[in-house]
Design a protein around this motif. Structure first.
Motif, PDB file in Angstrom:
ATOM      1  N   ILE A  14      38.948  39.570  36.452  1.00 53.56           N
ATOM      2  CA  ILE A  14      37.946  38.547  36.786  1.00 53.56           C
ATOM      3  C   ILE A  14      37.504  38.755  38.237  1.00 53.56           C
ATOM      4  CG2 ILE A  14      37.648  36.072  37.188  1.00 53.56           C
ATOM      5  CD1 ILE A  14      39.337  35.569  34.682  1.00 53.56           C
ATOM      6  N   ALA A  15      38.447  39.145  39.098  1.00 54.00           N
ATOM      7  CA  ALA A  15      38.106  39.398  40.512  1.00 54.00           C
ATOM      8  C   ALA A  15      37.007  40.451  40.645  1.00 54.00           C
ATOM      9  CB  ALA A  15      39.360  39.832  41.277  1.00 54.00           C
ATOM     10  N   TRP A  16      36.924  41.377  39.702  1.00 57.17           N
ATOM     11  CA  TRP A  16      35.876  42.413  39.769  1.00 57.17           C
ATOM     12  C   TRP A  16      34.504  41.802  39.439  1.00 57.17           C
ATOM     13  CZ3 TRP A  16      34.467  46.192  42.355  1.00 57.17           C
ATOM     14  CH2 TRP A  16      33.551  47.135  41.906  1.00 57.17           C
ATOM     15  N   THR A  41      41.914  40.870  29.953  1.00 54.80           N
ATOM     16  CA  THR A  41      42.293  41.508  31.226  1.00 54.80           C
ATOM     17  C   THR A  41      43.759  41.918  31.137  1.00 54.80           C
ATOM     18  OG1 THR A  41      43.095  39.445  32.194  1.00 54.80           O
ATOM     19  CG2 THR A  41      40.759  39.963  32.562  1.00 54.80           C
ATOM     20  N   LEU A  42      44.234  42.559  32.200  1.00 55.45           N
ATOM     21  CA  LEU A  42      45.647  42.963  32.258  1.00 55.45           C
ATOM     22  C   LEU A  42      46.558  41.737  32.132  1.00 55.45           C
ATOM     23  CD1 LEU A  42      47.112  45.657  32.790  1.00 55.45           C
ATOM     24  CD2 LEU A  42      47.190  45.033  35.221  1.00 55.45           C
ATOM     25  N   ALA A  43      46.279  40.707  32.926  1.00 51.80           N
ATOM     26  CA  ALA A  43      47.124  39.505  32.902  1.00 51.80           C
ATOM     27  C   ALA A  43      47.071  38.851  31.521  1.00 51.80           C
ATOM     28  CB  ALA A  43      46.679  38.515  33.973  1.00 51.80           C
ATOM     29  N   ALA A  44      45.876  38.802  30.941  1.00 55.16           N
ATOM     30  CA  ALA A  44      45.717  38.126  29.647  1.00 55.16           C
ATOM     31  C   ALA A  44      46.479  38.849  28.546  1.00 55.16           C
ATOM     32  CB  ALA A  44      44.236  38.035  29.291  1.00 55.16           C
ATOM     33  N   SER A  45      46.641  40.164  28.686  1.00 55.55           N
ATOM     34  CA  SER A  45      47.314  40.921  27.640  1.00 55.55           C
ATOM     35  C   SER A  45      48.786  40.516  27.525  1.00 55.55           C
ATOM     36  CB  SER A  45      47.186  42.425  27.904  1.00 55.55           C
ATOM     37  OG  SER A  45      47.926  42.757  29.060  1.00 55.55           O
ATOM     38  N   GLY A  46      49.308  39.829  28.526  1.00 56.06           N
ATOM     39  CA  GLY A  46      50.689  39.358  28.475  1.00 56.06           C
ATOM     40  C   GLY A  46      50.868  38.093  27.648  1.00 56.06           C
TER      41      GLY A  46
END
Ligand code: NAD
Length: 260
Positions: A20-22, A193-198
């Protein structure tokens, strides 16, 4: 001329081009802001540095928000290089993966403290340091999710952390209001996102969110980025302590993000 022309802003929590930061970074760059980034560890530096270069970043430095000394170092570099700061975007969260599936009640004390530390307290820790560099007109923004105010299956401990993050947004807005600094949060719909994949069963959560949303779809990083521009720019000069939903209207409906 962009609405952020002449402003200097930190975007904390860039991991890769799905972050999201991107989305926020691209929108702020398009609107003329000068940007600075942190990265967490050398592995992510390799991904963050080329992205930061694409948006002409003038600061790219390490910062693990669980480490006060690293935070002090980071903000000292920002002060030395920029002198002042106009806005800060906090887009950071972490919880052990085992806590993002199954039952919330199984959370250990350590798991709970870790999630709250990285995902909620870190915004307060950033705000303390950033406020010293801000003048009236400064703005801070963080990223939340609906799990702060509703029980969402699998979101568990992160929902509790987001509740603390949203309350922190209001208390920071109270503290910093007299200095002319505004503090807001975006509550974004689910984005891959990477975080969401967790988060357990995240695909299912996305499908349900799209179905239950007023716009009948999910949101993108770029849509969150455009809303972020509004909240860190002078366009929102009368807005503080607000949780602004960028979720295609899911939260106003009766749809449940996680059942069946
Ligand atoms: P992401 O994985 O791209 O970003 C998370 C960032 O947190 C990464 O850059 C990671 O390096 C950083 N981070 C984790 N621990 C850290 C630490 N100790 N010190 C410094 N940085 C650390 O995932 P994202 O989805 O873009 O997440 C950004 C924010 O948006 C998070 O707060 C997340 O909870 C929130 N959010 C995400 C969604 C979604 O569906 N993706 C929805 C609503 C809110």
């Amino acid at each position: 001329m962009g609405v952020l022309e002449g402003k200097k802003g930190l975007i904390l929590g860039l991991a890769n081009n799905k972050s999201i930061a991107w989305g926020v970074a691209k929108a702020c760059h398009r609107e003329g802001a000068q940007l600075g980034f942190n990265y967490l560890g050398e592995a992510l530096e390799k991904r963050v540095r080329p992205l930061a270069e694409q948006v002409g970043a003038t600061i790219v430095e390490p910062m693990d928000v669980s480490d006060d000394a690293q935070m002090d170092d980071f903000f000292e570099k920002v002060e030395n290089q920029w002198g002042t700061l106009d806005f800060l975007v906090h887009s950071i969260a972490f919880a052990n993966k085992e806590c993002l599936k199954g039952k919330f009640r199984d959370a250990s004390r350590d798991d709970f403290l870790l999630a709250l530390d990285i995902s909620a307290y870190s915004f307060v820790a950033c705000a303390q340091r950033a406020a010293r560099l801000m003048k009236p007109g400064g703005a801070m923004l963080t990223m939340s999710y609906l799990g702060a105010v509703r029980a969402v299956p699998n979101y568990n401990i992160m929902g509790v952390a987001k509740a603390a993050l949203e309350a922190s947004t209001r208390y920071l807005a109270q503290d910093l209001g007299s200095e002319g600094i505004r503090v807001n949060a975006i509550s974004a719909g689910p984005i891959r996102t990477l975080a969401a994949s967790g988060v357990g069963d995240f695909r299912k959560l996305m499908e349900k969110s799209a179905r239950g949303a007023m716009l009948k779809r999910n949101v993108t990083q770029d849509e969150v980025g455009n809303a972020a521009v509004y909240l860190v720019s002078d366009w929102s000069s009368g807005v503080t302590g607000e949780i602004h939903y960028v979720d295609a209207g899911f939260s106003i409906g009766a749809g449940d993000p996680g059942t069946d």
